[in-house]
Design an enzyme around this catalytic site. Structure first.
Site, PDB file in Angstrom:
ATOM      1  N   HIS A 112      -5.917 -20.766  12.046  1.00 53.27           N
ATOM      2  CA  HIS A 112      -7.511 -20.976  11.345  1.00 53.27           C
ATOM      3  C   HIS A 112      -8.459 -19.710  11.551  1.00 53.27           C
ATOM      4  CE1 HIS A 112     -11.480 -22.155  12.202  1.00 53.27           C
ATOM      5  NE2 HIS A 112     -11.455 -20.911  13.206  1.00 53.27           N
ATOM      6  N   CYS A 146      -7.039 -26.706  13.418  1.00 54.50           N
ATOM      7  CA  CYS A 146      -8.929 -27.829  13.666  1.00 54.50           C
ATOM      8  C   CYS A 146      -8.059 -28.858  12.812  1.00 54.50           C
ATOM      9  CB  CYS A 146      -9.797 -27.546  12.555  1.00 54.50           C
ATOM     10  SG  CYS A 146     -10.243 -25.470  13.100  1.00 54.50           S
ATOM     11  N   GLN A 158     -10.857   8.386  -2.941  1.00 53.05           N
ATOM     12  CA  GLN A 158     -11.335   8.766  -1.454  1.00 53.05           C
ATOM     13  C   GLN A 158     -12.576   9.899  -1.151  1.00 53.05           C
ATOM     14  OE1 GLN A 158      -9.611   8.106   1.093  1.00 53.05           O
ATOM     15  NE2 GLN A 158      -7.825   7.362   0.884  1.00 53.05           N
ATOM     16  N   GLY A 183       1.396   3.752   2.002  1.00 50.00           N
ATOM     17  CA  GLY A 183       2.224   4.332   3.281  1.00 50.00           C
ATOM     18  C   GLY A 183       0.515   5.530   3.005  1.00 50.00           C
ATOM     19  N   GLY A 184       0.283   5.938   2.603  1.00 51.13           N
ATOM     20  CA  GLY A 184      -0.992   6.922   3.397  1.00 51.13           C
ATOM     21  C   GLY A 184      -1.388   7.072   4.268  1.00 51.13           C
ATOM     22  N   PHE A 185      -1.807   5.741   4.380  1.00 54.71           N
ATOM     23  CA  PHE A 185      -2.766   5.434   5.491  1.00 54.71           C
ATOM     24  C   PHE A 185      -2.189   6.066   7.140  1.00 54.71           C
ATOM     25  CE2 PHE A 185      -4.403   2.782   9.009  1.00 54.71           C
ATOM     26  CZ  PHE A 185      -5.627   2.589   9.646  1.00 54.71           C
ATOM     27  N   GLY A 244      -9.781   5.163   2.342  1.00 60.20           N
ATOM     28  CA  GLY A 244     -10.689   6.088   3.710  1.00 60.20           C
ATOM     29  C   GLY A 244     -11.596   5.352   4.323  1.00 60.20           C
ATOM     30  N   ASP A 257       0.978  -1.506   0.018  1.00 59.84           N
ATOM     31  CA  ASP A 257       0.315   0.234   0.121  1.00 59.84           C
ATOM     32  C   ASP A 257       0.837   1.203   0.070  1.00 59.84           C
ATOM     33  OD1 ASP A 257       0.996   0.096   2.226  1.00 59.84           O
ATOM     34  OD2 ASP A 257      -1.025  -0.194   3.830  1.00 59.84           O
TER      35      ASP A 257
HETATM   36 ZN   LIG Z   1      -9.891 -24.309  12.331  1.00 62.31          ZN
END
Ligand SMILES: [Zn+2]
Length: 405
Positions: A371, A345, A228, A92-94, A255, A90
């Site tokens: 999981h 599991c 945005q 990097g803005g966020f 956003g 991404d």
């Molecule tokens: Zn599982």
């Protein structure tokens, strides 16, 4: 290149394939977040075995540590982290706007950055923040502080693309300004217009350097523009129209949204964006949001939630989330879910997992993350299959009824 295989009748949803230099992503897909070139507590083999197709790293974090030059020297992100599949980074803005301002890392797309808008960014034409010591925005870019050592850095759209070219992911994003959903209209508008100008600069820089990047790494990166506009319908529409006209390979929708407005917003945004191109919804991944996103034309998602909540003992099940640390699970020798095919599991009981969390064993995070990621990655795969089988609405109703009952 994006190929659409099948469409959801009367809706924007579709099944497709996105071809990257490191493999094909079958969409809709959930992209696993590996912020710092690692999916927390998991090996790349474990990430691959649970069915994940691609990993998303973060430009802000990788720039600060280890540095994009080191990743470039290693031969790019997937070689560096030993992930044999497609990668995203991404912009990097966020993080620049959230971590850079020192508000911690617990943002969430529906609530995040309230602080930012309340404290700092209600500014207009002067583009001068009250938080001048932390994040300074001007037309050229953003000055921010490192979350590691407090050092000062300056990102421009060109710098963000240069870093992402160095990191060498298959899919990269234009640099954008992230604003809180509680920001006032005028500021949201101003930030959106700046994001549009930054999008053009990101695109220009990438076009001028793409050849170099291609030659040095043998890799052709796809660049996505970001829509945005926050919770304001007219701004979202304007942003979709303007960004949609630019020659991006795909689009990110960024956003924050009001939870109730996600459905409607995604519909009109994706209706305005070019239909033939891939759309990624940034930072959202709750089960109900996945159905809403896919129905309304989203092709890929990324979100830290599955691994972040796993590390606190919260596990997804078909009947909603459970907290494995609760006393009632300490003598429960059943699986988390009887029909779950994940490694956890297939081999361990709730009692064992509950014990690992109480004993604060690191393996607890690994088993819980496997999981949760399996649950979300495979939910999206099942949704994909349901579109192919023309059973999307049946699956949606059945799943959501159980999950939220
Ligand atoms: Zn599982």
């Amino acid at each position: 290149m994006f190929k659409i295989k099948k469409k959801l009748k009367n809706k924007l949803g579709r099944v497709g394939e996105f071809i990257t230099p490191n493999g094909i992503i079958e969409t809709p897909a959930f992209i696993v977040v590996g912020t710092k070139a690692a999916v927390k507590s998991l090996s790349p083999e474990q990430v691959g075995n649970l069915g994940a197709q691609a990993v998303l790293g973060n430009t802000y974090h990788l720039y600060l540590q280890p540095g994009d030059d080191i990743i470039k020297k290693a031969g790019g992100l997937n070689k560096f982290m030993n992930w044999n599949g497609p990668t995203f980074t991404d912009s990097g803005g966020f993080q620049v706007f959230s971590l850079g301002a020192g508000f911690g890392s617990n943002e969430n797309k529906f609530e995040f950055q309230k602080n930012i808008s309340n404290h700092s960014l209600n500014i207009s034409d002067k583009v001068q923040s009250v938080h001048t010591k932390l994040v300074k925005i001007n037309e050229d870019g953003v000055e921010f502080r490192s979350c590691i050592d407090g050092s000062r850095h300056f990102f421009t759209p060109e710098k963000s693309i240069e870093i992402q070219n160095n990191i060498g992911a298959d899919i990269i994003f234009a640099f954008d300004e992230c604003v809180s959903s509680s920001a006032e209209y005028n500021y949201q508008k101003e930030a959106m217009e700046r994001t549009h100008r930054w999008a053009k600069r990101s695109l220009n820089y990438n076009n001028n350097h793409r050849l170099e990047v291609q030659l040095s790494s043998g890799n052709k990166q796809a660049l996505f523009g970001i829509v945005q506009g926050g919770k304001f319908e007219d701004l979202r529409k304007k942003s979709a129209k303007i960004i949609g006209k630019m020659d991006f390979d795909g689009f990110g929708i960024g956003g924050s949204f009001s939870k109730e407005g996600l459905d409607k917003t995604l519909h009109f945004v994706n209706d305005l964006l070019p239909k033939e191109k891939i759309k990624h919804l940034l930072g959202i991944g709750e089960p109900s949001d996945l159905f809403i996103g896919i129905e309304n034309g989203i092709d890929s998602f990324d979100c830290v939630s599955p691994t972040r909540i796993a590390r606190t003992g919260m596990l997804y099940t078909k009947h909603g989330r459970i907290n494995i640390i609760k006393v009632k699970y300490s003598r429960d020798f059943s699986k988390i879910e009887d029909d779950c095919k994940c490694y956890t599991c297939e081999n361990y009981t709730k009692a064992y997992l509950s014990h690992l969390f109480r004993a604060q064993e690191m393996f607890a995070s690994t088993l819980a993350s496997i999981h949760n990621l399996y649950f979300i990655v495979n939910l999206v795969k099942n949704i994909r299959q349901s579109i192919l089988d023309e059973k999307f609405y049946e699956l949606k109703e059945e799943f959501l009824k159980k999950y939220y009952e």
